[in-house]
Design a protein around this motif. Structure first.
Motif, short mmCIF file in Angstrom:
data_model
loop_
_atom_site.label_atom_id
_atom_site.label_comp_id
_atom_site.label_asym_id
_atom_site.label_seq_id
_atom_site.Cartn_x
_atom_site.Cartn_y
_atom_site.Cartn_z
N PRO A 73 84.18 44.47 103.27
CA PRO A 73 83.49 43.71 102.21
C PRO A 73 83.55 42.22 102.50
N PRO A 74 82.55 41.49 102.10
CA PRO A 74 82.54 40.04 102.38
C PRO A 74 83.68 39.34 101.64
N LYS A 75 84.17 38.27 102.26
CA LYS A 75 85.24 37.51 101.63
C LYS A 75 84.69 36.73 100.43
N GLN A 76 85.44 36.75 99.36
CA GLN A 76 85.03 36.05 98.15
C GLN A 76 86.23 35.38 97.49
N ILE A 77 85.95 34.37 96.74
CA ILE A 77 86.95 33.73 95.90
C ILE A 77 86.43 33.75 94.47
N MET A 83 91.75 27.05 98.43
CA MET A 83 92.02 28.45 98.76
C MET A 83 91.34 28.85 100.05
N ALA A 84 90.14 28.34 100.31
CA ALA A 84 89.43 28.67 101.56
C ALA A 84 90.19 28.15 102.78
N LYS A 85 90.76 26.95 102.68
CA LYS A 85 91.54 26.40 103.78
C LYS A 85 92.77 27.26 104.05
N LYS A 115 85.87 28.65 105.74
CA LYS A 115 85.09 27.59 105.12
C LYS A 115 84.46 28.11 103.83
N LEU A 116 84.45 27.25 102.85
CA LEU A 116 83.91 27.65 101.56
C LEU A 116 82.38 27.63 101.59
N GLY A 117 81.78 28.70 101.08
CA GLY A 117 80.34 28.77 100.98
C GLY A 117 79.87 28.34 99.60
N GLU A 159 83.04 32.14 84.82
CA GLU A 159 83.60 32.87 85.97
C GLU A 159 82.74 32.57 87.19
N LEU A 160 83.37 32.05 88.24
CA LEU A 160 82.67 31.62 89.46
C LEU A 160 83.06 32.53 90.62
N VAL A 161 82.07 32.97 91.37
CA VAL A 161 82.31 33.79 92.57
C VAL A 161 81.76 33.01 93.76
N PHE A 162 82.68 32.54 94.65
CA PHE A 162 82.30 31.76 95.83
C PHE A 162 82.29 32.66 97.06
N SER A 163 81.35 32.41 97.94
CA SER A 163 81.35 33.08 99.24
C SER A 163 82.24 32.31 100.22
N VAL A 164 82.82 33.02 101.16
CA VAL A 164 83.71 32.41 102.15
C VAL A 164 83.21 32.78 103.55
N LYS A 165 83.04 31.77 104.41
CA LYS A 165 82.52 32.01 105.76
C LYS A 165 83.68 32.12 106.76
#
Length: 244
Positions: free
Chosen positions: A28-32, A188-190, A195-197, A238-244
């Motif tokens: 599954p894709p990485k998410q925050i 959190m991405a670091k 990298k934060l999408g 509620e925020l859902v960020f993508s992570v590259k």
């Protein structure tokens, strides 16, 4: 029979291949996912003043003949009408910055306990009023005009916020929540060596409308009878960020 046995053996040989293929599902894709709350301040744009006056007429007068119930009610109606007229006259200066002047009169018996029983000795009328003040700086002038009309007590100023100001406050609160979410998501991405999408989804107050906390006005010195206080609007997202 020999052909059937050969088919079974062939199927058994291929079974591990199918098992390995089905188990190799894509990750599954990485998410925050973060829940943030933003708050902003807004000043009230108008206010409501409420006040009432109780007047009593006894059936048995100190001097003169006793009144009937209808005569007492008629007398009270005249007094209530006169009070309303006096208030309106004293508030003529405020027509440009007030609205929704409401008046209501309710009649009821006036009792006195005699020989262990409540006995009607007269009638009373409660005349209730409310008025909306659009210029809060002049709320004190309106109150003083009402008191000079014969009303003994006026309520505190109940502050209101118009829809446009409310929406502006909620937008500022939402902006603050998203900015705070981005800051946390970058950290959190670091930590994930990534990298934060961008924001994939955002759900705003999924179970409730944005909340507005209305602060009551404070009664202070006579020279500043009403002091409107800023209110706080709160927005949760509620925020859902993508992570590259």
């Amino acid at each position: 029979m020999r052909y059937i046995s050969a088919f079974i053996v062939f199927a058994l040989l291929l079974a591990p291949v199918f098992t390995q293929t089905s188990s190799a599902a894509p990750e599954p894709p990485k998410q925050i996912i973060l829940n943030e709350t933003g708050k902003s301040k807004v000043m009230p744009t108008s206010g409501t003043l409420s006040f009432s006056q109780v007047t009593v007429v006894l059936l048995k007068q100190d001097q003169g003949k006793a009144l009937t119930a209808q005569e007492a009610k008629d007398k009270l109606a005249e007094q209530a009408k006169a009070l309303t007229g006096t208030i309106k006259k004293n508030l003529e200066f405020a027509k440009s910055f007030t609205k929704d002047f409401d008046a209501n009169a309710s009649f009821s018996p006036h009792y006195k306990r005699i020989d262990s029983q409540n006995t009607i000795i007269g009638y009373q009328v409660r005349t209730s009023y409310s008025i909306t003040v659009l210029d809060l700086k002049k709320a004190q002038d309106v109150t003083q005009a009402v008191l000079k009309s014969g009303v003994e007590e006026v309520s505190q100023l109940y502050t209101l916020i118009d829809e446009a100001s409310r929406r502006t406050c909620e937008k500022e609160a939402l902006k603050q929540a998203v900015e705070r979410g981005k800051e946390r998501a970058e950290v959190m991405a670091k930590l994930m060596d990534s990298k934060l999408g961008g924001i994939n989804t955002a759900v705003i107050n999924s179970d409730a409308a944005p909340r507005m906390y209305l602060a009551k006005s404070a009664m202070v010195a006579d020279e500043n009878m009403y002091e409107p206080q800023a209110s706080t609007c709160s927005v949760r997202v509620e925020l859902v960020f993508s992570v590259k």
